[in-house]
Design an enzyme around this catalytic site. Sequence first.
Site, PDB file in Angstrom:
ATOM      1  N   ARG A  79      45.600  47.955  35.631  1.00  0.00           N
ATOM      2  CA  ARG A  79      46.992  47.606  36.109  1.00  0.00           C
ATOM      3  C   ARG A  79      48.014  48.336  35.649  1.00  0.00           C
ATOM      4  O   ARG A  79      48.008  48.851  34.328  1.00  0.00           O
ATOM      5  CB  ARG A  79      47.104  46.033  35.573  1.00  0.00           C
ATOM      6  N   LYS A 104      44.681  40.528  31.168  1.00  0.00           N
ATOM      7  CA  LYS A 104      45.224  39.133  31.405  1.00  0.00           C
ATOM      8  C   LYS A 104      44.273  38.420  30.539  1.00  0.00           C
ATOM      9  O   LYS A 104      43.033  38.625  29.986  1.00  0.00           O
ATOM     10  CB  LYS A 104      44.965  38.768  32.847  1.00  0.00           C
ATOM     11  N   HIS A 107      49.367  49.266  42.312  1.00  0.00           N
ATOM     12  CA  HIS A 107      48.252  48.225  42.561  1.00  0.00           C
ATOM     13  C   HIS A 107      47.356  49.159  43.977  1.00  0.00           C
ATOM     14  O   HIS A 107      46.015  48.522  44.075  1.00  0.00           O
ATOM     15  CB  HIS A 107      48.683  46.701  43.157  1.00  0.00           C
ATOM     16  N   ARG A 162      44.742  50.750  42.055  1.00  0.00           N
ATOM     17  CA  ARG A 162      43.566  50.010  41.572  1.00  0.00           C
ATOM     18  C   ARG A 162      42.821  49.461  42.619  1.00  0.00           C
ATOM     19  O   ARG A 162      41.523  49.650  42.532  1.00  0.00           O
ATOM     20  CB  ARG A 162      44.393  48.860  40.920  1.00  0.00           C
ATOM     21  N   HIS A 210      38.345  41.380  35.705  1.00  0.00           N
ATOM     22  CA  HIS A 210      38.413  39.917  36.518  1.00  0.00           C
ATOM     23  C   HIS A 210      37.674  38.841  35.942  1.00  0.00           C
ATOM     24  O   HIS A 210      36.497  39.159  35.387  1.00  0.00           O
ATOM     25  CB  HIS A 210      38.053  40.202  38.007  1.00  0.00           C
ATOM     26  N   TYR A 214      36.684  43.091  47.593  1.00  0.00           N
ATOM     27  CA  TYR A 214      36.441  44.331  47.940  1.00  0.00           C
ATOM     28  C   TYR A 214      35.053  44.396  48.725  1.00  0.00           C
ATOM     29  O   TYR A 214      35.016  45.506  49.423  1.00  0.00           O
ATOM     30  CB  TYR A 214      36.275  45.011  46.639  1.00  0.00           C
TER      31      TYR A 214
END
Length: 314
Positions: free
Chosen positions: A154, A185, A253, A256, A279, A288
């Site tokens: 990110r 995150k 992004h 990414r 994630h 994806y």
Amino acid sequence: MDGQARVDDDWVARYLAQLETQRKLSAHTVQAYRRDLAQLTTLLDGTAWQDVVHADVRRLAAKLHARALDPRSIARKLSSWRGFFHWLARHLPLAANPVEGVRAPKRAKTLPKALSVDDAVHLVAPPAQATAGMEPPALCDRAMFELLYSSGLRVSELAGLDLHYSPAALGWVDADSAEVTVTGKGAKMRKVPVGRHALEALAAWLTVREAPRDGSNALFLSSRGSRISPRVVQLRLKAHALRAGTTVDVHPHVLRHSFASHVLQSSGDLRAVQDMLGHASIASTQVYTALDFQHLAAVYDKAHPRAAAKTKKS
């Protein structure tokens, strides 16, 4: 009250006046209600308010969807209609609120944009002859863009990288182990491999990198010598993509997404991609697989003789 109040009576006007005078809604909000209820009146085409049933509202929502109205707009209209019928039930003998339980169509799930392998490599890797004599800002950009694509970071994770490990560092690159450690995150740290080209670009940047002027240990610096911000990375990448002739809107992004799509195409290991992206849920990574399928479908359409046969006309 009269038994059959028609949609061309003053109920809507009375409701709008109540919103304005009693609930003190803004003129802008009241105007939005007016538009939504005017459309409802038109769609009902003379049906009495008391005769409107759940199936009617579902039909109207489907009609709006067929007109390609955005699901968010349909949801807003349903909310306006629901509030109106809730108020109307105090004045007319409605069997039930016909809008209750009617939901807007689900928004189509948009797939993340990803560059092709060739386009991604062309974007982050300048020609060999262009790397000689690069100015420090260009070397910094090259290292950042290579690392974004190499490791799927990110942009906030990239901007937070320090030159070396320290107890306070949010992230750093270990060239010896070819890994980057980042804080993602939820303050979760993870390690991601770094490719050879990204390591070479980082090494070239470090030969000209000066000590940060903000007292930090930041790996990547702005033109003022302080830690670079995610916004500046975004602007630099956008400008670089325009110079490189990339035809799509490129932001961090996109690199990414490209990283994730290309790794999945090569390995098929969804769980590994999940770990590298950081994630929390596999569901976030499964998007994806759709990108991967699109890639495979495109290859099939171009290469498979029976697929080609479908497009031929005698």
